[in-house]
Design an enzyme around this catalytic site. Sequence first.
Site, PDB file in Angstrom:
ATOM      1  N   LYS A 279     -48.038  67.897  46.554  1.00  0.00           N
ATOM      2  CA  LYS A 279     -47.523  66.755  46.669  1.00  0.00           C
ATOM      3  C   LYS A 279     -45.847  66.919  47.000  1.00  0.00           C
ATOM      4  CE  LYS A 279     -49.860  63.989  43.331  1.00  0.00           C
ATOM      5  NZ  LYS A 279     -49.918  63.024  42.057  1.00  0.00           N
ATOM      6  N   GLU A 364     -60.919  54.577  33.060  1.00  0.00           N
ATOM      7  CA  GLU A 364     -60.668  53.297  32.061  1.00  0.00           C
ATOM      8  C   GLU A 364     -61.445  53.074  31.329  1.00  0.00           C
ATOM      9  OE1 GLU A 364     -57.857  53.081  35.666  1.00  0.00           O
ATOM     10  OE2 GLU A 364     -60.118  53.386  35.310  1.00  0.00           O
ATOM     11  N   ARG A 392     -61.153  46.946  35.056  1.00  0.00           N
ATOM     12  CA  ARG A 392     -62.167  48.189  35.341  1.00  0.00           C
ATOM     13  C   ARG A 392     -62.964  48.607  34.034  1.00  0.00           C
ATOM     14  NH1 ARG A 392     -61.072  51.310  40.134  1.00  0.00           N
ATOM     15  NH2 ARG A 392     -61.476  53.121  39.026  1.00  0.00           N
TER      16      ARG A 392
END
Length: 632
Positions: A279, A364, A392
């Site tokens: 990243k 989740e 979700r």
Amino acid sequence: MYSLLQTIADPADLRRLERGQLPHLADELRSFVLESVSRTGGHLSSNLGTVELTIALHYVFNTPEDRIVWDVGHQTYPHKILTGRREAMRKLRQANGISGFPRRTESPYDAFGTAHSSTSISAALGMAIAARDRGEKRHAIAVIGDGAMSAGMAFEALNNAGVAEDVRLLVVLNDNDMSISPAVGALNRYLARLLSGKFYAAAKQAGRQVLKHVPPMLELARKLEEHAKGMLVPGTMFEEFGFNYIGPIDGHDLDALIPTLQNIRGLAGPQFLHVVTRKGQGYKLAEADPVLYHGPAPFDPKMGLQKSAPGKPTFTQVFGDWLCDMAAADSRLVGITPAMREGSGMVRFERQFPDRYYDVGIAEQHAVTFAAGLACEGRKPVVAIYSTFLQRAYDQLIHDVALQNLPVTFALDRGGLVGADGATHHGAFDLSFLRCIPNMVVMAPSDENECRKMLSTAYRHDGPAAVRYPRGAGVGVEVERDLEVVPIGRAHIRRHSRAARGGRVAILAFGPPLHAALRAAEALDATVVNMRFVKPLDTELLAQIAGSHDALVTVEENVVMGGAGSACAEALAAMAIERPFLHLGLPDRFIDHGDPAALVASAGLDAAGLEQSIRDRFGALLREDRRVKSIA
């Protein structure tokens, strides 16, 4: 500055380049991403990390005929730039501009809309099977980050895909945190080429054909192959799912990526390529702190992100402070987040209470049922989750928490319109989908201090409760440091009409829209009630207000359909009280990205919009008073 990049109008132009030109193109593309995001804001670290991978995929595969599905989707800026949207980056995530995520209506190269996590393998498998059934030779490629692999849906898709031997499916695991594999090097590059090459594939198939008549030997050969590969690469698990595992390879090395992808393109059956990226690659500040540069506002790339003067505390900060204070007061408290530590304001809590902090990853459903299990054993879980992500885990919320009436507190951040992330991230539905669940208490604080009190109320309630608050700062009220509660199901009148009989119009406001309602009420001489609770409603006060006013207006930053306004109408109907209603909230459509204040105004939920809507509906009821000027 972008002499090579400017020649690329679509991937067909890219595929006409010589291999030796691609590293220079990557440099230009990375610089363009940095320049663009620094002007508009947006996701930076993840996009700097996918430059070479994006180039290699479009160079090797015949897009858009071959489909690429980008998981989560916030790392697709290089993809957008190479697929005809270079100039459109000037209005990235702005009103009437392009989305920060893939969108099917935006480009034929956006094969599938993604902004939530872990959906890519399922979608790509569907595309691959559809192509197979139609006799088409096109490929489907799912690019999924290592974080997204923590969600159960990704493994459900792997389990399904592994038995589909005749599909042209490639799963690319973009491992950008070095969390799965050790550092890559020459051995891994060689191994990737070997395992993706035709000789290896042919030898493996020939061995199967020879040994298929001797099942014990075939099984022995298969196990020997897996264990030999497992000593060198972490791919045994994916092989067990039925994929041919290849990698890990350096995701910034085009000389490794392109030959490997070219080999994979000629293989049959499900393929799994493991690439390691970094990243923030190429921008030292983002490499050093990829979290800080994950989604920055506009900034000067030469100076980097600068500390700004402290302003009003955000609702997220109010939650983070409350969480630490309540944890200090109650040792039973545990904090849970599905991979949103920074976004949910839990950094200080993790530091101060590491043994009571749980980041479960992008999972989740697991987060909610995990909280339920803790609650069964006497702990007091607080689940910090964005409104859009709680969707979700709806089954778990109903079945595992509410049905068992367990004391789980849900801190719902990003309620309402969030701005630049658009329709996939607006918290537009939570009041509707929460209030219909038995045993739930649903609160909508109007300001920061009320938010803190409601969090304490939810925590001390012996059952499931949700506190729903917006992104960003509130009106700037002083936040009291105590842990006091508010009476459950009690509303509060904030403004009384000056009319003798109580006024012709009353506005019932839920959450932060209260402040726009108060400003509109000054022009209309309307009564304003801070409803505070969506469930249970203050039916006593509601009946009183209905009895003393000719018309009622409900205001919420939630869809009108089935929302808090509907709850008020249902309650009055149950009491056989009839009054004209005007329900103001979000319309029955997905709202695009843009400036949050402009989006609120476009929905008619700013003060001027509320006033105009009320005048349009109840103009005949409003008192004529020329001394009161319209704020519109």
